[in-house]
Motif scaffolding. Sequence first.
Motif, mmCIF file in Angstrom:
data_model
loop_
_atom_site.group_PDB
_atom_site.id
_atom_site.type_symbol
_atom_site.label_atom_id
_atom_site.label_comp_id
_atom_site.label_asym_id
_atom_site.label_seq_id
_atom_site.Cartn_x
_atom_site.Cartn_y
_atom_site.Cartn_z
ATOM 1 N N ARG A 280 7.659 -22.360 -36.590
ATOM 2 C CA ARG A 280 8.661 -22.242 -37.634
ATOM 3 C C ARG A 280 9.595 -21.090 -37.339
ATOM 4 O O ARG A 280 9.329 -20.247 -36.474
ATOM 5 C CB ARG A 280 7.991 -22.056 -39.004
ATOM 6 N N ASP A 281 10.687 -21.051 -38.069
ATOM 7 C CA ASP A 281 11.714 -20.036 -37.894
ATOM 8 C C ASP A 281 11.334 -18.814 -38.722
ATOM 9 O O ASP A 281 11.297 -18.872 -39.953
ATOM 10 C CB ASP A 281 13.065 -20.590 -38.347
ATOM 11 N N GLU B 299 18.707 -10.635 -36.169
ATOM 12 C CA GLU B 299 17.594 -11.393 -35.618
ATOM 13 C C GLU B 299 17.242 -10.809 -34.254
ATOM 14 O O GLU B 299 18.044 -10.881 -33.322
ATOM 15 C CB GLU B 299 17.932 -12.883 -35.474
ATOM 16 N N THR C 251 12.982 -16.256 -39.327
ATOM 17 C CA THR C 251 14.071 -15.647 -40.093
ATOM 18 C C THR C 251 13.925 -15.921 -41.578
ATOM 19 O O THR C 251 14.545 -15.240 -42.401
ATOM 20 C CB THR C 251 15.433 -16.162 -39.608
#
Length: 955
Positions: free
Chosen positions: A125-126, A100, A128
């Motif tokens: 939002r994430d 990340e 990942t």
Amino acid sequence: MRKDKLIIPAALFALCTMPGYAQETTDSIASPGKPEKYADQVVEIGYRTAQRLEESTSSVSTVYNEEFNKRSAKNIGNSLFGYGTGLMTLQGTGTYANYEPTFFVRGLQTLSSTTPLVLVDGIERDITDITPEEVESVTVLKDASAVAIYGYKGINGVVNITTKRGQYNTREVKFSYDHGFEWQARRPKFADSYTYANAINEALANDGLSARYSADELNAFRSGKYPYLYPNVDWIGETFRDVASTNIYNISFRGGSERFRYYAMGNLTTNKGFIANPYMNDGYSTQDEYSRANLRTNLDIDLTSSTKLKLNLVGVLSETRAPGGNTSSNTSADLWGSMIYKLPSAAYPAQLEDGTWGGSSTWAGTMNPVAVSQDAGYTKFHERTLYADMTLDQDLSAITPGLGASLMLGYDNYALYYEDYSKTFIYGSDAVSSWVDGEPGELTRYTDGKESALGEGSKITAFTRVFNFAGTLYYNKTINEANKIYSQLRWDYEYRNTKGIDQTWYRQNVSWYTHYGLKDRYFFDLTLVGSASNKLAPGHKWAFSPTVGAAWVVSKENFMQNQSWIDFLKVRASFGIINADRLPQEDGSDVTNYWEQTYGGGSFYPFDTNYSQGTTSWVLGRLASLNSTHEKAYKYNFGIDASLFKGLDLTFDTYYERRSDIWVSSSGKYSSVLGFTAPYENGGIVDSWGVEIGANYTKKVGDFKFNIGGNFMLAKNKIIEQLEEPRLYDNLIQTGNPVKQTYGLQAIGFFKDEADIANSPAQNFGTTLRPGDIKYKDVNNDGIIDDNDKVAIGYSTTAPEIYYSFHLGAEWKGLGFDAMFQGTGRYSAVLNTTSLYWPLINNTTISEHAYKNRWTPENPDALYPRLSSESNANNYQTNTVWLEDRSFLKLRSVELYYNFPEKWMKKTHVLSKAKLYVRGIDLLCFDKIKIADPEAYGATAPLTRSAVIGLSIGF
């Protein structure tokens, strides 16, 4: 902390009376892929409508899927190295599950958090969980005009990710498969057992202590005659294999009819790591493994001619598996940091002759990476994510032409589950208690640990629930052919709840945005935003953020019509004030009750002579923060966008930002004799400024197409005020220096001998000085060297001041290549890695590099000080010996590909296109650190390089 629900403003339902602007919606102007003309790029800021770059007043940078999707990356974040002017993307760990990157927009600009806001289709939002394949474009929002509508959260810039959508009256099916091989190019190289034994003896002698290993034992290490008594274990080679593998499968469906559009994608990503022997137990593996399945559906439905529905659904399931770990902290085994970087090759054999795992009283068997990787069970983490949002758009032209409204609802749910199947094992070692004629005599056995079954623990370790709502009234109007206006009134509301205490937040923004185009070449923006957050003190929850922007399309002026070499030229400028709902930080944690007086326990007052009865007093703790306000950013920006010579696209930005009212401790203002803990105050001020340049040139001649370009960013900053305590000497003053500046002592060499020590100023770091210790400069000339002699050295170790990239690509009749280089400058590292640079402390090992470059009387001009077995406070201060230039240049990606001819595809009657490609990821790195990667030089898993072969086909 009170979690006051914020009142919905009545203004949401007020009719916007501003004249309208017939500006096209995002759906109507967006098209797959990068537009041919630079001026036609779609600027996705987040308003109800999108703008073409030609009319935007904001500082933005947009990159498209065909540009960045060349790294076969785990997620979109790992695809962005070098892309987007103003965006710094830096790598972290070498463990695939934790790939990340860290993002900065325009570098470091504050004493508080510098993390930018990351959005997916306009909702935080994430990333990942977002694959590169599902992303249409990524837009970096940098100036006040661009980030205004995001209220408190947009102060550090915004990365807005737009996913793919369907198209009317089309149909497309696409499948791709990538298979990758990863290797760790800069694995640390530690000394063999004979070298280690000599090194620890030398260190002990330097410390005035007795040797650990006798001459007989040194001979045994050198000969290798007794591998179970005097081993020479290559812990990296015994624990890890050389190559890991990754598979990425992706299938997508895209198309639509006259009233319905769709984009659907399924993605499966799997990775198997570097554990050499993971299948030594029946029924389970101990391999480092990662797998993730993504399902996305984006639907656009024209319910009626005036009512449109947009629906996005995303589901993500992922699992991470690793060798058994620390059950008390819910973590997997740290094979690198806790074992490889600490355990000497001479400690004990990986396994004894009878099969018992190696371990000793000095180095416990739980530090044996071979044993842990094979016989400590395993752990699993499961992530379950659901993203859902719906937007309903209603044309209200029946009321008045140009009027419309939209409603957005979003719900996200994330949970992380931990399963612990760890186990313990028996370990031990044999030691020689006596030698007879140069041969081992009597032996003693050490044993510890116990054999256990697999654990069965499981728990939820994290969860997040988020609800988003937005209502918008908008008015579009074309006044005449060249004069247009668009205006919108919007209300946003966010509820966010995460696991933990004081982790339920409510935020809302009320924004009014107006964009006016005059004569199709003069454009003006005005944004007024009121933001509120329950994180803040009562009476201080709301803040007002105004921004303005203007742009002039010079190339459309009559006096420019004869300039054939200028295709497009625009100048723009913006100014705005952006607020943030940051909280004071104490030990890295938010202080949620900063406006309240705190008290602590005091003395015990007895009521009887036996001290058995009494009461405890209370004492004044940290004072309340009164009259608090919000951290503010005053953002100024000037920019130029241009297209020249029928193929050269240029962008230039220069900016200045003053960040004021930053939360800092006021302890520097008060004396400790007053008897209280100083309150937090809005006393910090940071100035930042910089330059950004982007260039891209594309030329096509017949069947040959050529592309070259690059980005450059200089991001500087300076602390103006931080309520710093009075300093005895000017060299200690940090105010006036950059944020995250490195501070340390100036080394001027090593002490040659005892006379040199005696004739030098005293160095007061609690260590008896010896020849080979680091000698420091007496900066303040007080005759004593201590912490008062520290100065600013090097640059920040957090973010570079210079970030740049350049790419080169060419294609001929379907055969092509593309390469992306990315680098940094004015970036520092402090080389304090256990064993690699700071060896032998607390019985740790030593690297070949540290041993070869240590000080000895025969090598007085060495890189590093003498060896020591102790925590040498003098040598291990932060100082210029350990300071290194962290700047680097990396070949981030290179792709060789072949697009099969269209005539071949037609003959299949099934395929519409096919592409075969080979990719190299992070293959080259040019830097000064050499033995470790400059982006991850600590005691962590080394960063990987990889080669990928892939196939993409369309139907």
